[in-house]
Structure formats: structure tokens, C-alpha cells
Design a protein around this motif. Sequence first.
Motif, PDB file in Angstrom:
ATOM      1  N   PHE A   1      -9.987  -6.868 -13.249  1.00  0.00           N
ATOM      2  CA  PHE A   1      -9.363  -7.432 -12.046  1.00  0.00           C
ATOM      3  C   PHE A   1      -8.288  -6.473 -11.539  1.00  0.00           C
ATOM      4  CE2 PHE A   1      -6.749  -8.831 -15.591  1.00  0.00           C
ATOM      5  CZ  PHE A   1      -5.455  -8.680 -15.124  1.00  0.00           C
ATOM      6  N   VAL A   2      -7.913  -6.661 -10.292  1.00  0.00           N
ATOM      7  CA  VAL A   2      -6.789  -5.947  -9.669  1.00  0.00           C
ATOM      8  C   VAL A   2      -5.725  -6.989  -9.359  1.00  0.00           C
ATOM      9  CG1 VAL A   2      -6.045  -4.572  -7.685  1.00  0.00           C
ATOM     10  CG2 VAL A   2      -8.335  -4.235  -8.645  1.00  0.00           C
ATOM     11  N   ASP A   3      -4.454  -6.636  -9.613  1.00  0.00           N
ATOM     12  CA  ASP A   3      -3.390  -7.596  -9.294  1.00  0.00           C
ATOM     13  C   ASP A   3      -2.659  -7.199  -8.003  1.00  0.00           C
ATOM     14  OD1 ASP A   3      -1.274  -5.832  -9.836  1.00  0.00           O
ATOM     15  OD2 ASP A   3      -0.894  -6.627 -11.842  1.00  0.00           O
TER      16      ASP A   3
ATOM     17  N   THR B   1       0.075  -5.945  -7.299  1.00  0.00           N
ATOM     18  CA  THR B   1       0.959  -4.778  -7.218  1.00  0.00           C
ATOM     19  C   THR B   1       0.234  -3.543  -6.665  1.00  0.00           C
ATOM     20  OG1 THR B   1       0.445  -4.118  -9.501  1.00  0.00           O
ATOM     21  CG2 THR B   1       2.348  -5.576  -9.185  1.00  0.00           C
ATOM     22  N   CYS B   2      -1.056  -3.682  -6.388  1.00  0.00           N
ATOM     23  CA  CYS B   2      -1.861  -2.559  -5.868  1.00  0.00           C
ATOM     24  C   CYS B   2      -1.230  -1.967  -4.608  1.00  0.00           C
ATOM     25  CB  CYS B   2      -3.273  -3.076  -5.560  1.00  0.00           C
ATOM     26  SG  CYS B   2      -4.293  -1.942  -4.621  1.00  0.00           S
ATOM     27  N   ILE B   3      -1.176  -0.629  -4.536  1.00  0.00           N
ATOM     28  CA  ILE B   3      -0.619   0.042  -3.347  1.00  0.00           C
ATOM     29  C   ILE B   3      -1.730   0.649  -2.479  1.00  0.00           C
ATOM     30  CG2 ILE B   3       1.638   0.500  -4.400  1.00  0.00           C
ATOM     31  CD1 ILE B   3       0.672   3.424  -4.906  1.00  0.00           C
ATOM     32  N   ASP B   4      -2.965   0.277  -2.752  1.00  0.00           N
ATOM     33  CA  ASP B   4      -4.107   0.657  -1.908  1.00  0.00           C
ATOM     34  C   ASP B   4      -4.259   2.176  -1.784  1.00  0.00           C
ATOM     35  OD1 ASP B   4      -6.327   0.045  -0.417  1.00  0.00           O
ATOM     36  OD2 ASP B   4      -5.237  -0.146   1.478  1.00  0.00           O
ATOM     37  N   CYS B   5      -4.142   2.868  -2.930  1.00  0.00           N
ATOM     38  CA  CYS B   5      -4.180   4.335  -2.887  1.00  0.00           C
ATOM     39  C   CYS B   5      -5.601   4.891  -2.883  1.00  0.00           C
ATOM     40  CB  CYS B   5      -3.394   4.912  -4.061  1.00  0.00           C
ATOM     41  SG  CYS B   5      -4.226   4.749  -5.654  1.00  0.00           S
ATOM     42  N   ASP B   6      -6.591   4.067  -3.204  1.00  0.00           N
ATOM     43  CA  ASP B   6      -8.016   4.454  -3.147  1.00  0.00           C
ATOM     44  C   ASP B   6      -8.533   5.125  -4.420  1.00  0.00           C
ATOM     45  OD1 ASP B   6     -10.419   4.375  -1.534  1.00  0.00           O
ATOM     46  OD2 ASP B   6     -10.292   6.549  -1.377  1.00  0.00           O
ATOM     47  N   THR B   7      -7.636   5.430  -5.364  1.00  0.00           N
ATOM     48  CA  THR B   7      -8.065   6.168  -6.560  1.00  0.00           C
ATOM     49  C   THR B   7      -9.197   5.455  -7.303  1.00  0.00           C
ATOM     50  OG1 THR B   7      -5.874   7.120  -6.816  1.00  0.00           O
ATOM     51  CG2 THR B   7      -7.246   7.077  -8.782  1.00  0.00           C
ATOM     52  N   CYS B   8      -9.060   4.153  -7.531  1.00  0.00           N
ATOM     53  CA  CYS B   8     -10.087   3.421  -8.290  1.00  0.00           C
ATOM     54  C   CYS B   8     -11.408   3.411  -7.546  1.00  0.00           C
ATOM     55  CB  CYS B   8      -9.620   1.999  -8.587  1.00  0.00           C
ATOM     56  SG  CYS B   8      -9.213   1.031  -7.134  1.00  0.00           S
ATOM     57  N   ARG B   9     -11.352   3.359  -6.218  1.00  0.00           N
ATOM     58  CA  ARG B   9     -12.599   3.293  -5.432  1.00  0.00           C
ATOM     59  C   ARG B   9     -13.332   4.618  -5.466  1.00  0.00           C
ATOM     60  NH1 ARG B   9      -8.616   0.473  -2.040  1.00  0.00           N
ATOM     61  NH2 ARG B   9      -8.682   2.117  -0.483  1.00  0.00           N
TER      62      ARG B   9
ATOM     63  N   TYR C   1      -5.764  -4.068  -0.111  1.00  0.00           N
ATOM     64  CA  TYR C   1      -5.683  -3.942  -1.573  1.00  0.00           C
ATOM     65  C   TYR C   1      -7.065  -3.507  -2.057  1.00  0.00           C
ATOM     66  CZ  TYR C   1      -1.515  -6.977  -1.393  1.00  0.00           C
ATOM     67  OH  TYR C   1      -0.291  -7.528  -1.125  1.00  0.00           O
ATOM     68  N   SER C   2      -7.124  -3.091  -3.321  1.00  0.00           N
ATOM     69  CA  SER C   2      -8.440  -2.970  -3.952  1.00  0.00           C
ATOM     70  C   SER C   2      -8.784  -4.290  -4.618  1.00  0.00           C
ATOM     71  CB  SER C   2      -8.435  -1.851  -4.999  1.00  0.00           C
ATOM     72  OG  SER C   2      -8.696  -0.621  -4.378  1.00  0.00           O
ATOM     73  N   ALA C   3     -10.075  -4.477  -4.877  1.00  0.00           N
ATOM     74  CA  ALA C   3     -10.540  -5.679  -5.575  1.00  0.00           C
ATOM     75  C   ALA C   3     -11.815  -5.313  -6.319  1.00  0.00           C
ATOM     76  CB  ALA C   3     -10.813  -6.801  -4.584  1.00  0.00           C
TER      77      ALA C   3
ATOM     78  N   CYS D   1      -4.967   4.628 -12.226  1.00  0.00           N
ATOM     79  CA  CYS D   1      -4.193   3.820 -11.263  1.00  0.00           C
ATOM     80  C   CYS D   1      -2.693   4.122 -11.408  1.00  0.00           C
ATOM     81  CB  CYS D   1      -4.461   2.338 -11.501  1.00  0.00           C
ATOM     82  SG  CYS D   1      -3.430   1.278 -10.454  1.00  0.00           S
ATOM     83  N   PRO D   2      -2.030   4.528 -10.328  1.00  0.00           N
ATOM     84  CA  PRO D   2      -0.626   4.961 -10.442  1.00  0.00           C
ATOM     85  C   PRO D   2       0.364   3.843 -10.743  1.00  0.00           C
ATOM     86  CG  PRO D   2      -1.325   4.917  -8.148  1.00  0.00           C
ATOM     87  CD  PRO D   2      -2.551   4.682  -8.966  1.00  0.00           C
ATOM     88  N   VAL D   3      -0.026   2.599 -10.492  1.00  0.00           N
ATOM     89  CA  VAL D   3       0.931   1.502 -10.658  1.00  0.00           C
ATOM     90  C   VAL D   3       0.461   0.454 -11.668  1.00  0.00           C
ATOM     91  CG1 VAL D   3       2.107   1.729  -8.444  1.00  0.00           C
ATOM     92  CG2 VAL D   3      -0.060   0.510  -8.535  1.00  0.00           C
ATOM     93  N   GLY D   4      -0.582   0.764 -12.411  1.00  0.00           N
ATOM     94  CA  GLY D   4      -1.036  -0.161 -13.454  1.00  0.00           C
ATOM     95  C   GLY D   4      -1.486  -1.499 -12.904  1.00  0.00           C
TER      96      GLY D   4
END
Length: 288
Positions: free
Chosen positions: A17-19, A21-29, A42-44, A65-68
Motif C-alpha cells: 500500500f501507499v500512505d 505521506t506520498c509526495i508524488d515523485c513517480d519513482t515507484c511508478r 499520489y501514487s497508489a 521511495c524518498p519518504v517511506g
Amino acid sequence: MANASKRLDTNIEGNFFVDSTCIDCDTCRQLAPTTFIEDSDYSAVFHQPESPKEEFAAYQALLACPVGSIGTIKKNSNVYSQAQTSFPLPIEDDVHYVGFNSEKSYGAHSYFITHPNGNWLIDSPRYLKHLVQAFEERGGIRYIFLSHKDDIAEAARYAKTFSAARIIHQADVSAMPDSEWVIDGEEPAQVEAEFRCIPVPGHTAGCMALQYKNRFLFSGDHLWWDRDLQQLGTPENLVWNHAQLERSVRKLLKYSFEWVLPGHGERIHLSYSKMKTAVERLIRRRWP
Ligand code: SF4
């Protein structure tokens, strides 16, 4: 560490899951596109990993993810450990994506080049013990190229650990005043035979790109691949000087490269001719 109580409703049911606090940086995508999607800034998680390959990529995204903001209900420690030691990830030849993006650089990507004359770090990831070890195992770091003042993150700590020379432009040197190598003006600077620092002011006054082997362009926040448009992009907001930005994009037509490796946005590999066409197309779109 992601917090299950902050789990976004946009996530599909299941382990990852994503919580909020996501800063929508795109790294995970970028790292795990079959698991993560953008939804409402956000990411999801839109698809829970099914195959070992998908699970591995999802753990790589969790670690990068930069912000965990990415969590699991039940952690698979084996896959987590394997994903952790997989960084830096090979891209092509001796060029790697470092991972462990830093919140201090707004989640920007950093890169690592292993080179017989000394290794290069391009912008800075988080300072982590296992990453220091990974760099040590590959021969340390000789140069740290700082594309601009926003993406320095923990470059000073890496420079101290490895006695590396930080390279930055004079116009952005206030962010790293004790840098060992300061480049001034708008002329390119040759550092080693295969490395050219190209000042590209625009986003900030001291933006630089690093051209390597006439093939790779580490472009910081100056140039990236826009996944939605399927074209190159350059900043529209957060621009220090628009006229300078246009000049700096046009300047790149003089240089050969077939890879764009940005701080933010997607990297792209095209043939030399298609890359030149992509830069020309960007110029026509932005400055008709
Ligand atoms: S990597 Fe983290 S901060 Fe970046 S978009 Fe994904 S969940 Fe959000």
C-alpha cells in the motif's frame, strides 16, 4: 516507514500500500509500473504483485521511495534483502541508477558510473551504510557531479567518506560552498576525456548537464522524458530565467547523446537521430 493507518483509499486491497505521506515523485511508478499508478496527485497500488519479478520490483520501489510512503502488511524479508542489495541498478554499460532517492532532493534520481579512472556519482541519494558499502565494493567515488543546487542531498557526506571532488556551477555554489571544483560561465568544461560538464542555466542559474561518452546525458532538472506526452520535457514552472532556459535547450542540439538520464521524470534511450529530433520537437512545442 509507511503507516497502515494512513493507507490511501485509492490502493487496491492486499499486502502493498501507499500512505498519505506520498509526495508524488513517480519513482515507484518507474520501478514497478505493474504495481503502482498515479491517482489524485499520489501514487497508489492498482495491482498487487503476483509473480516473483513483480514482488521484487515492488520492494525495490519501497526501498527507493524518498519518504517511506510504501508499506506492506506482511514483509517478505528475503525479497526485501535481495532488493536492497540490488542497488545500484545497471542501466547500460557502466551506468547505474543508485536508488534510495532522497527527500532532501525532492526525490530526485541519482546515478553512478564505474570508470577505470575513478567512479562518478551524479547527484546524491540518501546516505546509507549499505549504499556506502556498495560504492566501496565498486571502487569508491572519485567525482560527485551536482547538476544544480536542489539535488545535492547528502553529497557532502559522500564526498567526505570517499575523498571525492564535488563539481558544481558557480551560480549554485552557495548550496555547497566548499565544493572542490567550481565551474563558471557557460562554456562546457572537460573533466576527463569522456566527461563534459555543460552549463544549462534556466531552471536555476547554475544548472549543468553531464555528457558521458557522447552517449549519456545526465540532465538534472533541465530535460526529461514525459511519459504522458511521449516527448522530451523541460521545466515550465520553477524557472529562474525562461530566455536562458530556451538558450540552454537549443544549446543541446550541438551535442550527441542517445540517453537522457534526469533527476525527475523518466529516462529515455533513443537513437542519435531520434534524440535530436526529440530535442527539436521540444523546442518547437515550447517556443513556437
Ligand atoms: S516513490 Fe514514494 S513518494 Fe514517490 S510516488 Fe511512489 S509512494 Fe509517492
